[in-house]
Motif scaffolding. Structure first.
Motif, mmCIF file in Angstrom:
data_model
loop_
_atom_site.group_PDB
_atom_site.id
_atom_site.type_symbol
_atom_site.label_atom_id
_atom_site.label_comp_id
_atom_site.label_asym_id
_atom_site.label_seq_id
_atom_site.Cartn_x
_atom_site.Cartn_y
_atom_site.Cartn_z
ATOM 1 N N ASP A 113 0.855 -1.181 0.000
ATOM 2 C CA ASP A 113 0.000 0.000 0.000
ATOM 3 C C ASP A 113 0.892 1.233 0.000
ATOM 4 N N CYS A 114 0.996 1.871 -1.151
ATOM 5 C CA CYS A 114 1.851 3.058 -1.278
ATOM 6 C C CYS A 114 1.022 4.332 -1.166
ATOM 7 N N SER A 115 0.150 4.412 -0.155
ATOM 8 C CA SER A 115 -0.510 5.685 0.121
ATOM 9 C C SER A 115 0.536 6.749 0.417
ATOM 10 N N ASP A 116 1.652 6.312 1.010
ATOM 11 C CA ASP A 116 2.824 7.158 1.222
ATOM 12 C C ASP A 116 4.031 6.350 0.751
ATOM 13 N N THR A 135 1.115 1.789 4.459
ATOM 14 C CA THR A 135 1.608 3.114 4.843
ATOM 15 C C THR A 135 0.490 4.014 5.363
ATOM 16 N N HIS A 136 -0.710 3.483 5.502
ATOM 17 C CA HIS A 136 -1.790 4.308 6.037
ATOM 18 C C HIS A 136 -2.488 3.591 7.176
ATOM 19 N N ASN A 137 -3.160 4.351 7.994
ATOM 20 C CA ASN A 137 -3.942 3.789 9.092
ATOM 21 C C ASN A 137 -5.118 4.710 9.387
ATOM 22 N N LEU A 138 -6.095 4.183 10.092
ATOM 23 C CA LEU A 138 -7.252 4.975 10.504
ATOM 24 C C LEU A 138 -7.056 5.412 11.948
ATOM 25 N N ARG A 144 -9.961 9.908 11.106
ATOM 26 C CA ARG A 144 -9.473 10.237 9.763
ATOM 27 C C ARG A 144 -8.280 9.336 9.425
ATOM 28 N N PHE A 145 -8.042 9.190 8.122
ATOM 29 C CA PHE A 145 -6.919 8.405 7.655
ATOM 30 C C PHE A 145 -5.633 9.217 7.737
ATOM 31 N N GLU A 146 -4.569 8.553 8.159
ATOM 32 C CA GLU A 146 -3.256 9.176 8.212
ATOM 33 C C GLU A 146 -2.258 8.289 7.473
ATOM 34 N N SER A 147 -1.178 8.876 7.016
ATOM 35 C CA SER A 147 -0.166 8.098 6.294
ATOM 36 C C SER A 147 1.220 8.386 6.844
ATOM 37 N N LYS A 148 2.100 7.399 6.660
ATOM 38 C CA LYS A 148 3.470 7.534 7.134
ATOM 39 C C LYS A 148 4.367 6.649 6.275
ATOM 40 N N PRO A 149 5.535 7.130 5.850
ATOM 41 C CA PRO A 149 6.434 6.303 5.028
ATOM 42 C C PRO A 149 6.911 5.061 5.768
ATOM 43 N N VAL A 150 7.223 4.035 5.006
ATOM 44 C CA VAL A 150 7.822 2.807 5.518
ATOM 45 C C VAL A 150 9.170 2.618 4.831
ATOM 46 N N LEU A 165 2.876 -2.251 9.524
ATOM 47 C CA LEU A 165 1.844 -1.223 9.623
ATOM 48 C C LEU A 165 2.493 0.123 9.924
ATOM 49 N N SER A 166 2.708 0.917 8.888
ATOM 50 C CA SER A 166 3.289 2.260 9.047
ATOM 51 C C SER A 166 4.501 2.238 9.964
ATOM 52 N N SER A 167 5.395 1.294 9.729
ATOM 53 C CA SER A 167 6.564 1.115 10.582
ATOM 54 C C SER A 167 7.786 0.876 9.712
#
Length: 235
Positions: A113-116, A135-138, A144-150, A165-167
């Motif tokens: 999942d490349c949301s980020d 790269t995203h979580n609720l 709201r949805f948030e994203s973070k690079p992996v 998971l976003s780690s």
């Protein structure tokens, strides 16, 4: 038009794929890179020397796909982003991209999942089968949805059926099969295992996996095999 060109890239022979990629799609494709029968719907693509995308991958809605020298995406992987124009995320500097450093590798049947940004540093490997990288979580508090690079550190490896998971994963570390990584891991030269993944023991710096060099021949063999498979299918 974009979908039509992506489908055309699947069926064309390798030489014509390169011409279409460079001159129509404006991708930066090294003459020694290999593009298999995969659906690639990405605006900006860079394929370094000896890099390869195998058959039956779906790669879509990324801002950028970049493979360094000898990097490879094997087969049956699903890699999807969420375009920057989407209103799902409020993060202003989100980067829905996939970047593989030199000789990094994604093997078979993984979900990314490349949301980020997902980045594999040099020689990092998503190994085995059926790993999921998100790269995203609720955020349930903010609803709201948030994203973070992996980021997978240099010469690290994630084994079969792991979930990230976003780690992130530190350099020269191993994530044991079936583990779930929910927070950033920080210690190099460590074996991690479990749900959530925890440090199990230190790893010797002398482990051969951490000192791989000269993979050009291995990559060349893999590319040759993929080319042979494609040519046989075109006969």
């Amino acid at each position: 038009m974009r979908l039509a060109l992506a489908v055309l890239m699947i069926v064309l022979p390798q030489r014509l794929k390169h011409l279409l990629a460079r001159h129509v799609l404006k991708w930066d494709v090294d003459p020694t890179a290999y593009i298999g029968r995969s659906l690639v719907m990405v605006r900006k693509v860079t394929l370094g020397p000896g890099s390869s995308i195998g058959p039956m991958n779906i790669i879509r809605d990324l801002e950028e796909l970049r493979l360094g020298e000898g990097a490879s995406i094997a087969t049956r992987n699903r890699i999807a982003g969420i375009p920057l124009a989407s209103t799902v995320f409020q993060k202003p500097n989100r980067n829905p991209s996939l970047v593989l450093g030199d000789y990094a590798m994604i093997t078979v049947a993984h979900e990314l999942d490349c949301s980020d940004l997902i980045e594999l540093k040099e020689y990092a490997v998503v190994a085995g089968f059926r790993c999921s990288i998100l790269t995203h979580n609720l955020n349930l508090v903010k609803d709201r949805f948030e994203s973070k690079p992996v980021v997978l550190g240099a010469r690290s490896v994630v084994m079969s059926n792991c979930t990230l998971l976003s780690s992130s994963v530190p350099d020269r570390s191993i994530i044991s099969a079936g583990s779930v990584v929910t927070t950033p891991l920080t210690t190099n030269l460590t074996l991690y295992r479990g749900n959530p993944a925890e440090a199990v023991r230190s790893l010797p710096e002398s482990l051969k996996f951490f000192h791989r060099v000269g993979l050009q021949a291995q990559i060349a063999d893999e590319v040759a095999a993929l080319k042979k498979e494609t040519l046989q299918g075109e006969v």
